[in-house]
Structure formats: structure tokens, C-alpha cells
Design a protein around this motif. Structure first.
Motif, PDB file in Angstrom:
ATOM      1  N   LEU A 102     -19.978   5.797  -5.027  1.00 33.46           N
ATOM      2  CA  LEU A 102     -18.911   5.186  -5.802  1.00 33.46           C
ATOM      3  C   LEU A 102     -17.877   4.554  -4.883  1.00 33.46           C
ATOM      4  O   LEU A 102     -17.330   5.217  -3.996  1.00 33.46           O
ATOM      5  CB  LEU A 102     -18.237   6.232  -6.700  1.00 33.46           C
ATOM      6  N   ALA A 103     -17.605   3.271  -5.072  1.00 30.98           N
ATOM      7  CA  ALA A 103     -16.548   2.580  -4.351  1.00 30.98           C
ATOM      8  C   ALA A 103     -15.695   1.847  -5.372  1.00 30.98           C
ATOM      9  O   ALA A 103     -16.191   1.446  -6.422  1.00 30.98           O
ATOM     10  CB  ALA A 103     -17.117   1.600  -3.330  1.00 30.98           C
ATOM     11  N   MET A 104     -14.411   1.689  -5.075  1.00 30.10           N
ATOM     12  CA  MET A 104     -13.514   1.148  -6.095  1.00 30.10           C
ATOM     13  C   MET A 104     -12.485   0.188  -5.511  1.00 30.10           C
ATOM     14  O   MET A 104     -12.206   0.214  -4.316  1.00 30.10           O
ATOM     15  CB  MET A 104     -12.818   2.302  -6.808  1.00 30.10           C
ATOM     16  N   SER A 105     -11.954  -0.631  -6.373  1.00 30.87           N
ATOM     17  CA  SER A 105     -10.898  -1.563  -5.985  1.00 30.87           C
ATOM     18  C   SER A 105     -10.003  -1.768  -7.177  1.00 30.87           C
ATOM     19  O   SER A 105     -10.473  -1.909  -8.318  1.00 30.87           O
ATOM     20  CB  SER A 105     -11.505  -2.897  -5.546  1.00 30.87           C
ATOM     21  N   GLY A 106      -8.690  -1.775  -6.959  1.00 32.09           N
ATOM     22  CA  GLY A 106      -7.768  -1.978  -8.047  1.00 32.09           C
ATOM     23  C   GLY A 106      -6.524  -1.148  -7.886  1.00 32.09           C
ATOM     24  O   GLY A 106      -6.457  -0.280  -7.010  1.00 32.09           O
ATOM     25  N   GLU A 107      -5.531  -1.420  -8.714  1.00 30.71           N
ATOM     26  CA  GLU A 107      -4.258  -0.725  -8.620  1.00 30.71           C
ATOM     27  C   GLU A 107      -4.146   0.365  -9.672  1.00 30.71           C
ATOM     28  O   GLU A 107      -4.909   0.406 -10.641  1.00 30.71           O
ATOM     29  CB  GLU A 107      -3.097  -1.708  -8.749  1.00 30.71           C
ATOM     30  N   ALA A 108      -3.190   1.237  -9.474  1.00 24.82           N
ATOM     31  CA  ALA A 108      -2.858   2.284 -10.440  1.00 24.82           C
ATOM     32  C   ALA A 108      -1.460   1.996 -10.973  1.00 24.82           C
ATOM     33  O   ALA A 108      -0.621   1.419 -10.293  1.00 24.82           O
ATOM     34  CB  ALA A 108      -2.899   3.654  -9.775  1.00 24.82           C
ATOM     35  N   THR A 109      -1.214   2.371 -12.225  1.00 22.04           N
ATOM     36  CA  THR A 109       0.111   2.211 -12.824  1.00 22.04           C
ATOM     37  C   THR A 109       0.580   3.560 -13.341  1.00 22.04           C
ATOM     38  O   THR A 109      -0.204   4.494 -13.498  1.00 22.04           O
ATOM     39  CB  THR A 109       0.094   1.204 -13.999  1.00 22.04           C
ATOM     40  N   LEU A 110       1.853   3.640 -13.601  1.00 21.87           N
ATOM     41  CA  LEU A 110       2.416   4.893 -14.103  1.00 21.87           C
ATOM     42  C   LEU A 110       1.975   5.165 -15.543  1.00 21.87           C
ATOM     43  O   LEU A 110       1.980   6.307 -15.963  1.00 21.87           O
ATOM     44  CB  LEU A 110       3.942   4.853 -14.022  1.00 21.87           C
ATOM     45  N   MET A 135       0.824  -1.203   0.000  1.00 17.45           N
ATOM     46  CA  MET A 135       0.000   0.000   0.000  1.00 17.45           C
ATOM     47  C   MET A 135       0.865   1.262   0.000  1.00 17.45           C
ATOM     48  O   MET A 135       0.492   2.279  -0.581  1.00 17.45           O
ATOM     49  CB  MET A 135      -0.955  -0.003   1.201  1.00 17.45           C
ATOM     50  N   LYS A 136       2.040   1.197   0.638  1.00 15.39           N
ATOM     51  CA  LYS A 136       2.953   2.344   0.598  1.00 15.39           C
ATOM     52  C   LYS A 136       3.442   2.576  -0.828  1.00 15.39           C
ATOM     53  O   LYS A 136       3.568   3.716  -1.276  1.00 15.39           O
ATOM     54  CB  LYS A 136       4.127   2.101   1.542  1.00 15.39           C
ATOM     55  N   GLU A 137       3.712   1.493  -1.540  1.00 17.36           N
ATOM     56  CA  GLU A 137       4.117   1.625  -2.929  1.00 17.36           C
ATOM     57  C   GLU A 137       2.978   2.183  -3.779  1.00 17.36           C
ATOM     58  O   GLU A 137       3.209   2.959  -4.713  1.00 17.36           O
ATOM     59  CB  GLU A 137       4.561   0.269  -3.476  1.00 17.36           C
ATOM     60  N   SER A 138       1.753   1.802  -3.450  1.00 17.11           N
ATOM     61  CA  SER A 138       0.599   2.309  -4.186  1.00 17.11           C
ATOM     62  C   SER A 138       0.493   3.827  -4.061  1.00 17.11           C
ATOM     63  O   SER A 138       0.159   4.523  -5.025  1.00 17.11           O
ATOM     64  CB  SER A 138      -0.689   1.649  -3.671  1.00 17.11           C
ATOM     65  N   VAL A 139       0.773   4.340  -2.868  1.00 18.19           N
ATOM     66  CA  VAL A 139       0.745   5.784  -2.658  1.00 18.19           C
ATOM     67  C   VAL A 139       1.806   6.460  -3.512  1.00 18.19           C
ATOM     68  O   VAL A 139       1.558   7.511  -4.131  1.00 18.19           O
ATOM     69  CB  VAL A 139       0.956   6.136  -1.169  1.00 18.19           C
ATOM     70  N   ASP A 146       2.589  19.819   1.875  1.00 19.00           N
ATOM     71  CA  ASP A 146       2.789  18.452   2.361  1.00 19.00           C
ATOM     72  C   ASP A 146       1.442  17.748   2.294  1.00 19.00           C
ATOM     73  O   ASP A 146       0.405  18.349   2.625  1.00 19.00           O
ATOM     74  CB  ASP A 146       3.298  18.446   3.798  1.00 19.00           C
ATOM     75  N   ILE A 147       1.441  16.504   1.860  1.00 23.72           N
ATOM     76  CA  ILE A 147       0.196  15.732   1.754  1.00 23.72           C
ATOM     77  C   ILE A 147       0.223  14.586   2.756  1.00 23.72           C
ATOM     78  O   ILE A 147       1.229  13.883   2.890  1.00 23.72           O
ATOM     79  CB  ILE A 147       0.004  15.189   0.328  1.00 23.72           C
ATOM     80  N   HIS A 148      -0.870  14.433   3.460  1.00 22.58           N
ATOM     81  CA  HIS A 148      -1.005  13.372   4.457  1.00 22.58           C
ATOM     82  C   HIS A 148      -2.092  12.405   3.995  1.00 22.58           C
ATOM     83  O   HIS A 148      -3.240  12.801   3.785  1.00 22.58           O
ATOM     84  CB  HIS A 148      -1.376  13.988   5.817  1.00 22.58           C
ATOM     85  N   ILE A 149      -1.730  11.137   3.849  1.00 25.25           N
ATOM     86  CA  ILE A 149      -2.679  10.072   3.486  1.00 25.25           C
ATOM     87  C   ILE A 149      -2.935   9.221   4.722  1.00 25.25           C
ATOM     88  O   ILE A 149      -1.993   8.752   5.356  1.00 25.25           O
ATOM     89  CB  ILE A 149      -2.131   9.172   2.359  1.00 25.25           C
ATOM     90  N   HIS A 150      -4.200   9.033   5.047  1.00 27.79           N
ATOM     91  CA  HIS A 150      -4.540   8.250   6.238  1.00 27.79           C
ATOM     92  C   HIS A 150      -5.632   7.241   5.915  1.00 27.79           C
ATOM     93  O   HIS A 150      -6.593   7.542   5.197  1.00 27.79           O
ATOM     94  CB  HIS A 150      -5.020   9.174   7.363  1.00 27.79           C
ATOM     95  N   PRO A 177      -2.847  -5.473  -2.924  1.00 27.64           N
ATOM     96  CA  PRO A 177      -2.820  -4.742  -4.187  1.00 27.64           C
ATOM     97  C   PRO A 177      -4.212  -4.356  -4.673  1.00 27.64           C
ATOM     98  O   PRO A 177      -4.670  -4.828  -5.714  1.00 27.64           O
ATOM     99  CB  PRO A 177      -2.169  -5.749  -5.133  1.00 27.64           C
ATOM    100  N   SER A 178      -4.897  -3.525  -3.933  1.00 27.88           N
ATOM    101  CA  SER A 178      -6.256  -3.168  -4.361  1.00 27.88           C
ATOM    102  C   SER A 178      -6.664  -1.758  -3.980  1.00 27.88           C
ATOM    103  O   SER A 178      -7.805  -1.372  -4.207  1.00 27.88           O
ATOM    104  CB  SER A 178      -7.273  -4.154  -3.758  1.00 27.88           C
ATOM    105  N   ALA A 179      -5.744  -0.970  -3.415  1.00 27.79           N
ATOM    106  CA  ALA A 179      -6.119   0.366  -2.943  1.00 27.79           C
ATOM    107  C   ALA A 179      -5.494   1.493  -3.747  1.00 27.79           C
ATOM    108  O   ALA A 179      -5.734   2.662  -3.468  1.00 27.79           O
ATOM    109  CB  ALA A 179      -5.735   0.518  -1.474  1.00 27.79           C
ATOM    110  N   GLY A 180      -4.679   1.158  -4.755  1.00 23.29           N
ATOM    111  CA  GLY A 180      -3.980   2.193  -5.507  1.00 23.29           C
ATOM    112  C   GLY A 180      -4.908   3.186  -6.171  1.00 23.29           C
ATOM    113  O   GLY A 180      -4.707   4.402  -6.095  1.00 23.29           O
TER     114      GLY A 180
END
Length: 237
Positions: free
Chosen positions: A229-237, A162-166, A191-195, A206-209
Motif C-alpha cells: 500500500l502506497a498513498m498520496s494526498g492530504e489530511a484535513t481536520l 509538510m510541517k503543517e501536514s504533521v 514524545d513522537i518523532h517523525i522522520h 501537499p501530498s504527504a499528510g
């Protein structure tokens, strides 16, 4: 988690998956077995009370959080005790149908609330879908920003994935800032804070990206995420 097991070892093992019951399966189990058992155990019958399917759904969603039906059995037993007490005291002289509107009066305030509309009423909050032992749940990703020098802070007992997803989400947004209508200066001046709430519970997978990406874009554009709206899945560059 299966992902933590080395491949050669996993290849020599048989995977047995035991999913939790769905809502409708729990309702049917309660209707066909649990209610009958608890009525008999408390010395009452269907002539004294009935429990509607809507009431069972309220118990399942608002008072239990489990893969099976053990806590649901306890909640139904509590309803039966309430009815038995009313019968024994003479306050209940005819059959009563316990509906959804009576559950909170009998069992007290709802224990588990997912107030999606209120949680997503501000930019920077997105709703994700997560696998759990109880069959699944929704997961809120919250993002906020403050004056700073472009650092990223993560909280909520996040695992490495999940840290990599961020990181992926942040890089994608910075590279696509113009297309997304985001001021590029925000990244160097904020500065951005993700919680992810429920910080004491470890979270990874691998589902929160895509949810993290959406939360950050919502924050930086000021656009709220649709509450339905709710979602699941990864993001890529």
C-alpha cells in the motif's frame, strides 16, 4: 517550485512541463536507439550479444535514477564493453543473451533499492508516493515514540507545507483517539518523532499528510501498514 511563484507573475507566464520518461518508454528508447548505437561504438553486433527487456528494466530500476536516459546509456555502454572484452580475449566464442540475472554479475551490486517489505515490517512506517524529476518515487514516513511530555519532533529537511501536514495529522488523531482505539494518555506521556529519510534532500508539497497520519496511527495502535500500500494526498481536520 511553481507554488513559490507569486500568482500575478505566474498568470503572465506560460508553464511548460517536461515530464520524465516512463519505464516502458526508456526500454523502447534503449531497444530502438541506444543499444544499436553502443554495439556499433564498441565494435560488436547483435551476433555477439543481445540484451533482454528484463535486463534493461533491472538497469533502469537498480542502476539509474533519472528523468532521461543518459545514465542508462552509460550502463548499456558498460555491458557492451564487457562483451567486447570477452570477445577480444577469446572467452566468448558464441552469441550471448544478457538477461536480468546477469546484470549484477557484470555491473556489481544494485545501487538503488526500495525494500518496501522490510521497511514496513514494523508499526510506524508508511509508504507515500512523491513527484520527482525522474517521474516519481516512493517516500517512507517513519514514526517512533519515547517517554516524554507530548512534544513532536520533525526531521528530514521538511518544508513548511509538510510541517503543517504533521500538525494536522496529529490534531486529527488526538481528536479521534477513541474511534481509532488509541489510549489518550499516550499523547501526554510520550514524545513522537517523525522522520523522512534522505534528510539532506529538501522535501515539501501537499501530498504527504495522509501518509504521515497513517504512520502515526500505525505507531500508536501497533498495527503494521500493508507493504503493498502506497498513498498520496492530504489530511484535513
Amino acid at each position: 517550485m511553481a507554488q513559490s511563484i507569486p500568482g500575478p507573475l505566474m498568470d503572465r507566464m506560460e508553464t511548460i512541463r517536461i515530464p520524465g520518461y516512463t519505464m516502458e518508454e526508456k526500454v523502447k528508447i534503449a531497444r530502438n536507439y541506444v543499444i544499436i548505437e553502443q554495439l556499433e561504438a564498441h565494435g560488436i553486433t547483435e551476433e555477439h550479444c543481445t540484451i533482454s527487456d528484463e535486463a534493461l528494466r533491472v538497469l533502469i530500476e537498480g542502476y539509474t535514477r533519472e528523468a532521461g536516459v543518459r545514465n542508462l546509456k552509460r550502463e548499456i555502454a558498460a555491458l557492451c564493453r564487457w562483451v567486447a572484452t570477452q570477445v577480444a580475449s577469446g572467452e566468448l566464442t558464441e552469441s550471448i543473451d544478457i538477461g536480468a540475472d546477469m546484470i549484477e554479475e557484470i555491473r556489481g551490486p544494485i545501487q538503488f533499492i526500495n525494500d518496501v517489505i522490510n521497511r514496513t515490517s514494523v508499526p510506524g512506517v508508511a509508504t507515500g508516493l512523491a513527484w520527482t524529476a525522474t517521474g516519481g518515487d516512493i517516500l517512507f514516513i517513519e514514526a517512533t515514540r519515547m517517554k516524554g511530555k507530548g512534544s513532536m519532533k520533525l526531521t528530514g529537511s521538511l518544508g513548511d507545507v509538510m510541517k503543517e501536514s504533521v500538525s494536522v495529522a496529529s490534531s486529527y488523531i488526538r481528536a479521534s483517539a477513541t474511534e481509532l482505539g488509541i489510549d489518550e494518555d499516550l499523547f501526554s506521556k510520550s514524545d513522537i518523532h517523525i522522520h523522512v529519510p534522505s534528510g539532506a534532500i529538501p522535501k515539501d508539497g501537499p501530498s504527504a499528510g495522509v501518509t504521515m497520519l497513517t504512520a502515526i496511527v500505525s505507531l500508536l495502535t501497533g498495527i503494521k501498514v500493508a507493504p503493498d500500500l502506497a498513498m498520496s494526498g492530504e489530511a484535513t481536520l
